[in-house]
Design a protein around this motif. Structure first.
Motif, short mmCIF file in Angstrom:
data_model
loop_
_atom_site.label_atom_id
_atom_site.label_comp_id
_atom_site.label_asym_id
_atom_site.label_seq_id
_atom_site.Cartn_x
_atom_site.Cartn_y
_atom_site.Cartn_z
N ALA A 195 1.85 14.48 1.47
CA ALA A 195 0.81 14.17 2.46
C ALA A 195 1.06 12.82 3.12
O ALA A 195 1.31 11.82 2.46
CB ALA A 195 -0.56 14.17 1.78
N GLU A 196 1.00 12.84 4.45
CA GLU A 196 1.16 11.58 5.19
C GLU A 196 -0.09 10.73 5.01
O GLU A 196 -1.19 11.24 4.83
CB GLU A 196 1.38 11.86 6.67
CG GLU A 196 2.75 12.44 6.99
CD GLU A 196 3.02 12.46 8.49
OE1 GLU A 196 2.26 11.81 9.23
OE2 GLU A 196 3.99 13.10 8.89
N THR A 197 0.11 9.44 5.07
CA THR A 197 -1.02 8.51 4.96
C THR A 197 -1.16 7.71 6.24
O THR A 197 -0.32 7.78 7.14
CB THR A 197 -0.79 7.53 3.78
OG1 THR A 197 0.31 6.67 4.12
CG2 THR A 197 -0.46 8.29 2.49
N SER A 198 -2.20 6.94 6.32
CA SER A 198 -2.44 6.11 7.51
C SER A 198 -1.39 5.00 7.63
O SER A 198 -1.28 4.38 8.69
CB SER A 198 -3.83 5.49 7.43
OG SER A 198 -3.97 4.69 6.27
N LYS A 221 0.83 -1.21 0.00
CA LYS A 221 0.00 0.00 0.00
C LYS A 221 0.86 1.25 0.00
O LYS A 221 0.55 2.26 -0.65
CB LYS A 221 -0.94 -0.01 1.21
CG LYS A 221 -2.05 -1.05 1.12
CD LYS A 221 -2.93 -1.00 2.35
CE LYS A 221 -4.08 -2.00 2.26
NZ LYS A 221 -4.93 -1.98 3.48
N MET A 222 1.96 1.22 0.75
CA MET A 222 2.90 2.35 0.75
C MET A 222 3.43 2.57 -0.66
O MET A 222 3.51 3.70 -1.15
CB MET A 222 4.06 2.06 1.70
CG MET A 222 3.70 1.98 3.16
SD MET A 222 5.16 1.49 4.16
CE MET A 222 4.37 0.94 5.67
N GLY A 223 3.82 1.47 -1.31
CA GLY A 223 4.34 1.56 -2.67
C GLY A 223 3.32 2.12 -3.64
O GLY A 223 3.65 2.92 -4.52
N ALA A 224 2.06 1.71 -3.48
CA ALA A 224 1.00 2.22 -4.36
C ALA A 224 0.84 3.72 -4.20
O ALA A 224 0.63 4.46 -5.18
CB ALA A 224 -0.32 1.51 -4.04
N ALA A 225 0.97 4.22 -2.97
CA ALA A 225 0.87 5.66 -2.73
C ALA A 225 2.02 6.40 -3.41
O ALA A 225 1.83 7.50 -3.95
CB ALA A 225 0.88 5.94 -1.22
N SER A 260 1.66 5.25 8.02
CA SER A 260 2.67 5.56 9.02
C SER A 260 2.28 4.99 10.38
O SER A 260 3.14 4.66 11.20
CB SER A 260 2.88 7.07 9.12
OG SER A 260 1.70 7.72 9.54
N GLU A 261 0.98 4.87 10.64
CA GLU A 261 0.53 4.30 11.91
C GLU A 261 0.97 2.85 12.04
O GLU A 261 1.34 2.39 13.12
CB GLU A 261 -0.99 4.41 12.03
CG GLU A 261 -1.49 5.85 12.14
CD GLU A 261 -0.88 6.57 13.32
OE1 GLU A 261 -0.80 5.98 14.42
OE2 GLU A 261 -0.48 7.74 13.14
N PHE A 262 0.95 2.12 10.93
CA PHE A 262 1.41 0.73 10.95
C PHE A 262 2.88 0.68 11.34
O PHE A 262 3.30 -0.16 12.15
CB PHE A 262 1.21 0.09 9.58
CG PHE A 262 1.94 -1.22 9.42
CD1 PHE A 262 1.41 -2.39 9.95
CD2 PHE A 262 3.16 -1.28 8.77
CE1 PHE A 262 2.09 -3.59 9.82
CE2 PHE A 262 3.85 -2.47 8.64
CZ PHE A 262 3.31 -3.64 9.17
N VAL A 308 11.84 1.89 9.95
CA VAL A 308 12.36 3.15 10.48
C VAL A 308 12.77 4.08 9.33
O VAL A 308 12.50 5.28 9.37
CB VAL A 308 13.56 2.89 11.42
CG1 VAL A 308 14.24 4.21 11.80
CG2 VAL A 308 13.11 2.16 12.68
N LYS A 309 13.39 3.51 8.31
CA LYS A 309 13.80 4.33 7.16
C LYS A 309 12.57 4.93 6.48
O LYS A 309 12.59 6.11 6.09
CB LYS A 309 14.60 3.51 6.17
CG LYS A 309 15.05 4.33 4.96
CD LYS A 309 15.86 3.50 3.97
CE LYS A 309 16.21 4.33 2.73
NZ LYS A 309 16.99 3.55 1.74
N PHE A 310 11.53 4.16 6.32
CA PHE A 310 10.33 4.67 5.67
C PHE A 310 9.76 5.85 6.45
O PHE A 310 9.49 6.92 5.89
CB PHE A 310 9.27 3.57 5.54
CG PHE A 310 7.95 4.08 5.02
CD1 PHE A 310 7.76 4.31 3.67
CD2 PHE A 310 6.90 4.34 5.89
CE1 PHE A 310 6.56 4.81 3.19
CE2 PHE A 310 5.68 4.83 5.42
CZ PHE A 310 5.52 5.07 4.07
N TYR A 311 9.61 5.68 7.75
CA TYR A 311 8.97 6.72 8.57
C TYR A 311 9.87 7.93 8.76
O TYR A 311 9.45 9.08 8.55
CB TYR A 311 8.61 6.11 9.94
CG TYR A 311 7.90 7.07 10.86
CD1 TYR A 311 6.57 7.40 10.65
CD2 TYR A 311 8.56 7.64 11.95
CE1 TYR A 311 5.90 8.28 11.50
CE2 TYR A 311 7.90 8.52 12.80
CZ TYR A 311 6.58 8.83 12.57
OH TYR A 311 5.93 9.70 13.41
#
Length: 232
Positions: A146-149, A62-66, A151-153, A113-116
């Protein structure tokens, strides 16, 4: 975090003081963002293999799709300026690839950690520019930042792991510091590649002192993100 970076730098964001949409550095800004998004997609596709769970693999997908959606937004914005996205991205490939190569995660938690943290560092830098840009340009930049949900994961995954393992927490804390250092070095190198982009950053921050203050604020925001991850 919680403080407008532009306000902290004393950058005026009044409409009549905004950097015009036809500033030549805007094309470079869109281009470096575009390559950042598409390269992040490929990196995430590789790092999904590190996930120990199906839930993790789906979250990364999902991150990749964003990231791909953001790339498409920038491709369209460049096209509207009469610029080919691939030609525009070319000058930034080496610098951004060098950053990713120097921060290639070896574990699932390092990847998270790198992603966030990495996304957050970039957002701090580009948000200051967006606040100084013409509204139609700023809207594009903010859209792709824009941050997405998702990041909560990441937060849940990392906090749970470090709460259970002190040595893991110490190791990831050092990893986070490395990410910050590499990101700032990369930002400086990218600016040095293109005079137009350097001029845009100077116009947004005021002068070289403003850029130094921006990097200091990036470090403060980084410390806050590390705290959120349980690594502060």
């Amino acid at each position: 975090m919680g403080v407008n970076p532009s306000a902290a730098l004393g950058v005026s964001t009044e409409p009549n003081s905004r950097i015009p949409a036809d500033h030549p550095g805007v094309t470079d800004l869109f281009a470096v963002l575009a390559y950042g998004e598409i390269s992040a997609f490929y990196r995430l596709a590789e790092e999904a293999k590190l996930s120990p769970t199906l839930r993790g693999k789906v979250a990364v997908a999902k991150m990749g799709a964003a990231e791909v959606e953001h790339f498409a937004t920038l491709e369209q914005a460049l096209s509207q300026r009469g610029v080919d996205v691939f030609d525009a991205m070319a000058p930034f490939v080496r610098a951004l690839d060098a950053y990713h190569d120097s921060t290639d995660p070896s574990t699932w938690l390092e990847s998270m950690v790198k992603f966030y943290v990495g996304d957050g560092i970039a957002a701090d830098f580009y948000t200051v520019l967006a606040d100084a840009l013409a509204p139609e340009v700023a809207a594009v930049v903010r859209d792709v930042l824009a941050e997405t949900s998702h990041s909560e994961f990441v937060i849940e995954e990392v906090r749970r792991a470090v709460a259970e393992n002190r040595s893991e927490r110490d190791r990831l804390t050092l990893w986070g510091r490395r990410l910050l250092g590499e990101a700032i070095t990369q930002a400086q190198y990218v600016m040095a590649q293109r005079d137009e982009l350097t001029e845009l950053v100077l116009a947004a921050t005021g002068d070289l002192t403003g850029i130094a203050v921006l990097f200091e604020r990036m470090q403060a925001s980084h410390a806050e993100r590390m705290r959120v991850l349980g690594l502060g």
